[in-house]
Write a protein that holds these residues in place. Structure first.
Motif: not given
Length: 564
Positions: A537-562
């Protein structure tokens, strides 16, 4: 110059003509069918929303959502937001790509609805005012700098106080929410029983014949009670924030843009017939009743609308904690509620380009002596009601200026600003040239602007229809102008009778490719990569993922994720 992030939000009215003998779905059902169709046309993933609203993000970084009032959820609108862009030319391309996406999705949505027994013709109108005079429609967003120094510190100090109130507000909201849910459940159960008996709750009309635009009385009452409770609970946070936005963050823009915005409709208005069937330059201006967004109100429209920032106070209660970070960035979003739904590209380009240049000049301290109208709202409505462009409005220095005079002043300063700037983008000169040529044509030969300015074009169509046409027929022409694909503006485009500024190949690329060097780039890339999975799922600022039983948040403004 012209490089700040900018974006458009547009609301599309839904028109559905059922086949004879077939029922009409409510607008929420139509939106869901359209959303499914859009997901066939391009990659999408759903938005993270805990407030029950429908929204999804597309591969180019933009979003599509369902916008409705709690009092009548069946009568909502399709709201589309472009991805963040840099400059008016790029934004114009993505606005055009957004409309092309909707046009491709409409026939698929019609087929979807037909399979569920709702045979009919679906049309979307990009406008700002319906046949009943209700105002809605577009908003413009511009990235501006938060004031530096003491002013910036004062704003952030107020923001910290607002955030500190949130834990208390959460407890109070919970105490109000439980009884509200109980009463709402009772209302919905009662309505369901009445529908099963073949009657609705608005006076015994057969259930299939109700007008979805009419609010349910019970919902109106509950919405007002809920809104009143929220207003009281959030007042200790929203009132200080509203004061800071109005008097600290946006003060210079409110002061120095008043003459520009009160007269901008002569460039960007789409034209409309008011309740007396008199021609007005702007649809949206008819509904503007205040300069700034007023907190704790369910109605009314403003020139400067910072409701999106005031929502940052309540969104953490819904789990969107990262939105609070917007209050501490060096930039903030300036949103203009005074914006028409332009159907012609020259008008859209002039609206965006001239406004960007004015904002650039304000931040550079270049127009601190901007002309001040005595009353911004009075000036706006007076200029808006005069398609002859002859009326003069009273200025604070005692002079009288026409809308053309005001626009000429800002144009002359923009020419000097561009001439004296060390670095100039090519489109700045194009904005200046078109702005100048347009003002000259409005004075000497306005008919030259047919196919370029919406209000001039619509007025020409109404005049050509003849004086003996009924008022109702003229209003139909007014609305028909705004239909996607089949409206009069679209027909003029198909017959090469308008000036087009966008490159069709660039629009095709923008269909599912996000603009580079913007936050939309990361969002769009991730959407393309993750589409089809059930967990993101996503918002204007981040994307949320499920990695098994854990949740991961990717911050879209972070250059390392480009590009990852």
């Amino acid at each position: 110059m012209l490089s700040r992030l900018t974006g458009l939000e547009n609301e599309y009215a839904i028109r559905f003509r059922p086949t004879l003998g077939c029922p009409r779905p409510d607008n929420e059902e139509i939106y869901l069918a359209l959303a499914d169709a859009i997901s066939v046309c391009t990659s999408t993933i759903p938005a993270k929303r805990k407030d029950g609203q429908h929204r999804m993000f597309c591969a180019n970084g933009g979003s599509v959502s369902y916008e409705h009032k709690p009092t009548h959820p069946a009568a909502g609108l399709v709201e589309c937001a472009t991805p963040e862009c840099r400059g008016p030319s790029q934004l114009l391309v993505y606005q055009r790509a957004q409309e092309d996406l909707l046009l491709r999705a409409i026939p698929l949505a019609e087929d979807h609805l037909c399979r569920f027994g709702y045979s009919g013709e679906l049309t979307l109108l990009r406008n700002a005012r319906d046949v009943d005079g209700q105002i809605y429609g577009p908003q413009e967003n511009y990235e501006v700098k938060v004031p530096a120094g003491i002013k910036g510190l004062a704003f952030r100090a107020i923001a910290v106080v607002c955030v500190a109130w949130l834990p208390i507000a959460a407890l109070l909201m919970l105490a109000v929410l439980i009884p509200t849910l109980v009463v709402s459940l009772g209302l919905y159960l009662g309505e369901a029983v009445l529908r099963l008996s073949g009657r609705n709750t608005q006076g015994g009309t057969p259930a299939g014949d109700e007008d979805p635009r009419q609010p349910h009385p019970g919902r109106v009452l509950m919405a007002r009670l809920d809104f009143a409770a929220q207003s009281i609970i959030l007042a200790p946070a929203q009132l200080p924030l509203h004061f800071a936005l109005k008097h600290i963050v946006f003060r210079r823009f409110r002061h120095l843009m008043s003459g520009f915005l009160s007269s901008r409709a002569i460039l960007s208005g789409t034209g409309t017939l008011d309740s007396y069937y008199s021609f007005q330059l702007s649809e949206k201006a008819l509904g503007i009743s205040r300069i700034d967004r007023a907190p704790f109100t369910m109605s009314g429209h403003s020139i400067f609308d910072h409701g999106h920032i005031l929502k940052c106070v309540i969104l953490p209660l819904l789990g969107e904690f990262e939105l609070i970070s917007l209050l501490f960035k060096p930039t903030i979003r300036l949103q203009l509620g005074l914006s028409d739904a332009n159907r012609l590209e020259v008008a859209e380009f002039l609206k965006l380009g001239s406004t960007l240049l004015v904002i650039d000049m304000i931040e550079a301290g270049f127009i601190d002596d901007a002309p001040q109208v005595s009353n911004c709202l009075d000036a706006l409505h007076a200029i808006n009601a005069d398609p002859e462009l002859r009326i003069a409005v009273y200025m604070k220095n005692g002079d009288y200026w026409t809308g053309l005079d005001l626009q000429r002043w800002y144009l002359d300063r923009a020419k000097a600003f561009v001439r004296e700037s060390a670095v100039v983008r090519l489109e700045a000169n194009e904005i200046i040239t078109r702005w100048s040529d347009t003002l000259d044509a409005l004075i000497h030969r306005p008919e030259m602007l047919i196919g370029q300015l919406d209000w001039v074009t619509k007025l020409h169509l109404l005049n050509e229809a003849g004086d003996d046409l009924t008022l109702g027929s003229k209003k139909k022409i007014d609305l028909k102008y705004h239909e996607l694909g089949s409206g009069y503006a679209a027909l003029l485009l198909d017959n090469n009778l308008v000036v087009r500024l966008t490159d069709p190949q660039a629009v095709e690329r923008a269909f599912d490719q996000p603009p580079g060097d913007t936050p939309a780039f990361n969002r769009g890339q991730l959407i393309r990569h993750l589409a089809g999975r059930s967990d993101p799922s996503t918002s204007w600022l981040s994307v949320r993922l499920k990695r098994g039983t854990k949740k991961q948040v990717i911050v879209l403004h972070d250059p390392k994720h480009r590009g990852d």
